[in-house]
Design a protein around this motif. Structure first.
Motif, mmCIF file in Angstrom:
data_model
loop_
_atom_site.group_PDB
_atom_site.id
_atom_site.type_symbol
_atom_site.label_atom_id
_atom_site.label_comp_id
_atom_site.label_asym_id
_atom_site.label_seq_id
_atom_site.Cartn_x
_atom_site.Cartn_y
_atom_site.Cartn_z
ATOM 1 N N LYS A 34 0.816 -1.225 0.000
ATOM 2 C CA LYS A 34 0.000 0.000 0.000
ATOM 3 C C LYS A 34 0.844 1.267 0.000
ATOM 4 N N ASN A 35 2.165 1.114 0.177
ATOM 5 C CA ASN A 35 3.030 2.292 0.272
ATOM 6 C C ASN A 35 4.253 2.152 -0.626
ATOM 7 N N ALA A 36 3.977 1.739 -1.866
ATOM 8 C CA ALA A 36 5.081 1.393 -2.765
ATOM 9 C C ALA A 36 5.975 2.581 -3.099
ATOM 10 N N GLU A 37 5.467 3.798 -2.948
ATOM 11 C CA GLU A 37 6.253 4.991 -3.316
ATOM 12 C C GLU A 37 7.071 5.546 -2.155
ATOM 13 N N GLN A 38 6.882 4.997 -0.958
ATOM 14 C CA GLN A 38 7.628 5.490 0.192
ATOM 15 C C GLN A 38 8.458 4.364 0.807
ATOM 16 N N VAL A 39 9.452 4.751 1.587
ATOM 17 C CA VAL A 39 10.264 3.761 2.282
ATOM 18 C C VAL A 39 9.541 3.316 3.553
ATOM 19 N N VAL A 40 9.501 2.006 3.757
ATOM 20 C CA VAL A 40 8.930 1.415 4.967
ATOM 21 C C VAL A 40 10.083 0.777 5.743
ATOM 22 N N ILE A 41 10.321 1.281 6.962
ATOM 23 C CA ILE A 41 11.422 0.757 7.776
ATOM 24 C C ILE A 41 10.861 -0.178 8.838
ATOM 25 N N VAL A 42 11.319 -1.423 8.818
ATOM 26 C CA VAL A 42 10.919 -2.377 9.846
ATOM 27 C C VAL A 42 12.114 -2.554 10.784
ATOM 28 N N ASP A 43 11.916 -2.102 12.006
ATOM 29 C CA ASP A 43 12.996 -2.055 13.002
ATOM 30 C C ASP A 43 12.933 -3.367 13.803
ATOM 31 N N GLU A 44 13.800 -4.302 13.432
ATOM 32 C CA GLU A 44 13.726 -5.659 13.989
ATOM 33 C C GLU A 44 14.757 -5.899 15.099
#
Lengths: 356, 356
Positions: A172-182
């Protein structure tokens, strides 16, 4: 306040790390450190690296460590960035991928460093409220935004989102960076790193501080599309070419090689967590289901702040956050079996006293 | 370039550190490293620190190291800030003390990281041209500005300003922060730190990378009025609470304790510098008078770029900057006597060949 501070500096509200009181020896369950020492092979590698080569700069590109992490996670070196702990790396990511004027989304209850980074970088942000049960509402991450960041498992709740949920956010957010902090993924979760090949907007951040027992060595890393890694590199190389010293690089490589030690110690933490949760529930605590090396707990009658203070008086440090929605919870790191025994005994005394 | 990069990231022109080619073993005279190993006491302290405590976070306030540096320089702990190399610390200082819209002054020929920091922090800057002989024109640092930074000795020229000159700059700019970057001060200069008590606008920055032979450990420090140190702290604690790992902290403390080793090795470098300058002048080189652990040299007939390339071919790395005013100079780090012997032999061959 000083007339010499920049306007930016005057406006900052810096992050406050967990307390480290020195008045006596505490059982430290307040900063999510691993109760087990680092692998003996890591310590040996550090001793070996304490040699005359320290007169020379470390590798600015940290190739050996990146190669090693890449192999471990089935990626290439170009998809790996390493930094001085995941905190530094997350700050670099705010500069690298987020712009002023387009709000970044993160949960209202989450790692309290995110708003600090946003303020430093002049990035707007919008809080996405967690559901009543503290789960992350996947569907609420589809509004207009300039990027997304959240921990998985979330901190300080310990709640975990399944991979399918993260994939839905990525789509749903292909144009923005999604950061998953693991930071806490190795204590029972499944890493989103498996989706790096498919989603050029995914950045997965991990650390050696928790599951590799190396909080004292300051090594974190990010995994993502080569473009994202290059973005991080550009910012890093505008601040400090060498953020990891020769010793940290040598130790970190060895931490990835000693797979068996890593499996053993993380499993021990997971088992201790299970037992601790059982014991806490028996004495009336509500425990949020956790896949991290900490638990988030609340008692129906005794307030969290009281528990925090009385535990501290008994030599046990836990973390209390005086913040809306979570001010009746304590975050308790999972220590060794004997640490948790002491914690539970202290807690039982406090609650028994309250009942009397 | 990537659509995922922030506008800031797209606009950056990152710093490029000295090359570290791996095709063969070079005599490395290109990054101003110390030819002598760190003190054996430092190496021993690091080995001792390679213990199970690495599972715990380091001290976020680095009290022991700050106390140790304070004692060494006759200051208090509150006047000391420590960071991951002086590069990181200088970046923090740009955020902490400089504002957009008021140009920061620095020399036109100087450490090439300064404009990089300025771009990252959106700080305007104005270059102050060095005099013909590459000396810093003290009087030109009194125009309207938002702060001042320069190295002393300057890099890459090696030229040193006397304390009186710095004091004059401090007096004329009492409302702005003046940063004196003393990475190379221990090789013959007198530190401005003696003026910290009298000038609340003075920040002196030093590093363990050069004179303490610890480029591989990443430790730098700043000294100034407590207000300035608090400003740096605010920025640091908005990025990363723990920039120095336990090992670096332990090693750095010992580096300050082994005063004798420090005196011996810096003196050796100074003596080698003198001899190298003599030898170079004998074969026709112009050498800018240096108080640093490098020299800036030019030959009347053979171009610097030619010399750089031919030296590299002969296994000697020096630094060449393709920039206005200095594109016919080479910056040569002072290595061991035997390094400089090889360098001089290679150079003599090149020049002899040119004459023939």
């Amino acid at each position: 306040m000083s007339k010499y501070w920049s306007k930016l500096t005057q406006s900052l509200e810096p992050y406050i790390p967990g307390e480290q009181p020195k008045d006596k020896t505490y059982i430290k369950l307040n900063t999510n450190e691993n109760p087990y020492p680092p692998s003996p092979k890591v310590l040996e590698a550090i001793k070996q690296a304490a040699n005359e080569q320290l007169r020379l700069y470390p590798s600015p590109t940290c190739d050996d460590l990146r190669e090693c992490i890449a192999q471990y996670h089935g990626l290439t070196k170009e998809q790996i960035f390493v930094g001085n702990g995941s905190d530094e790396l997350l700050a670099l990511a705010f500069w690298a991928f987020f712009d002023p004027g387009r709000p970044v989304l993160f949960p209202d209850i989450t790692y309290s460093f995110y708003p600090v980074y946003a303020n430093l970088c002049h990035i707007d942000y919008k809080l996405v409220p967690l559901a009543e049960d503290f789960s992350i509402p996947i569907d609420h991450f589809s509004c207009e935004n300039g990027g997304i960041i959240f921990p998985n498992p979330n901190a300080p709740t310990g709640k975990y989102i399944e991979i399918a949920g993260i994939e839905s956010i990525l789509q749903k957010n292909a144009e923005q960076v999604v950061i998953v902090d693991e930071a806490y993924i190795d204590f029972g979760g499944e890493s989103a790193v498996q989706m790096v090949h498919r989603y050029p907007n995914l950045l997965v951040v991990q650390t050696l501080s928790k599951s590799r027992s190396l909080a004292g060595l300051r090594v974190g890393f990010a995994m993502g599309n080569q473009n994202l890694i290059e973005g991080l590199d550009r910012v890093k190389n505008s601040i400090n070419s060498y953020t990891l010293d020769r010793i940290a690089l040598a130790g970190a490589v060895e931490a990835f090689k000693d797979e068996e030690y890593f499996r053993d110690t993380t499993l021990k933490v997971i088992n201790t967590r299970k037992e601790t949760v059982n014991s806490l529930e028996k004495i009336g605590f509500t425990v949020i289901p956790s896949q991290a090396n900490f638990i988030f707990v609340s008692h129906p009658f005794v307030s969290a702040v009281d528990l925090y203070q009385q535990l501290k008086g008994k030599g046990v440090l836990v973390r209390y956050f005086n913040k809306p929605r979570i001010d009746n919870f304590l975050r308790v790191s999972i220590g060794s079996d004997s640490d948790m025994q002491c914690f539970l005994e202290a807690l039982t005394e406090i609650i028994y006293k309250w009942k009397v």
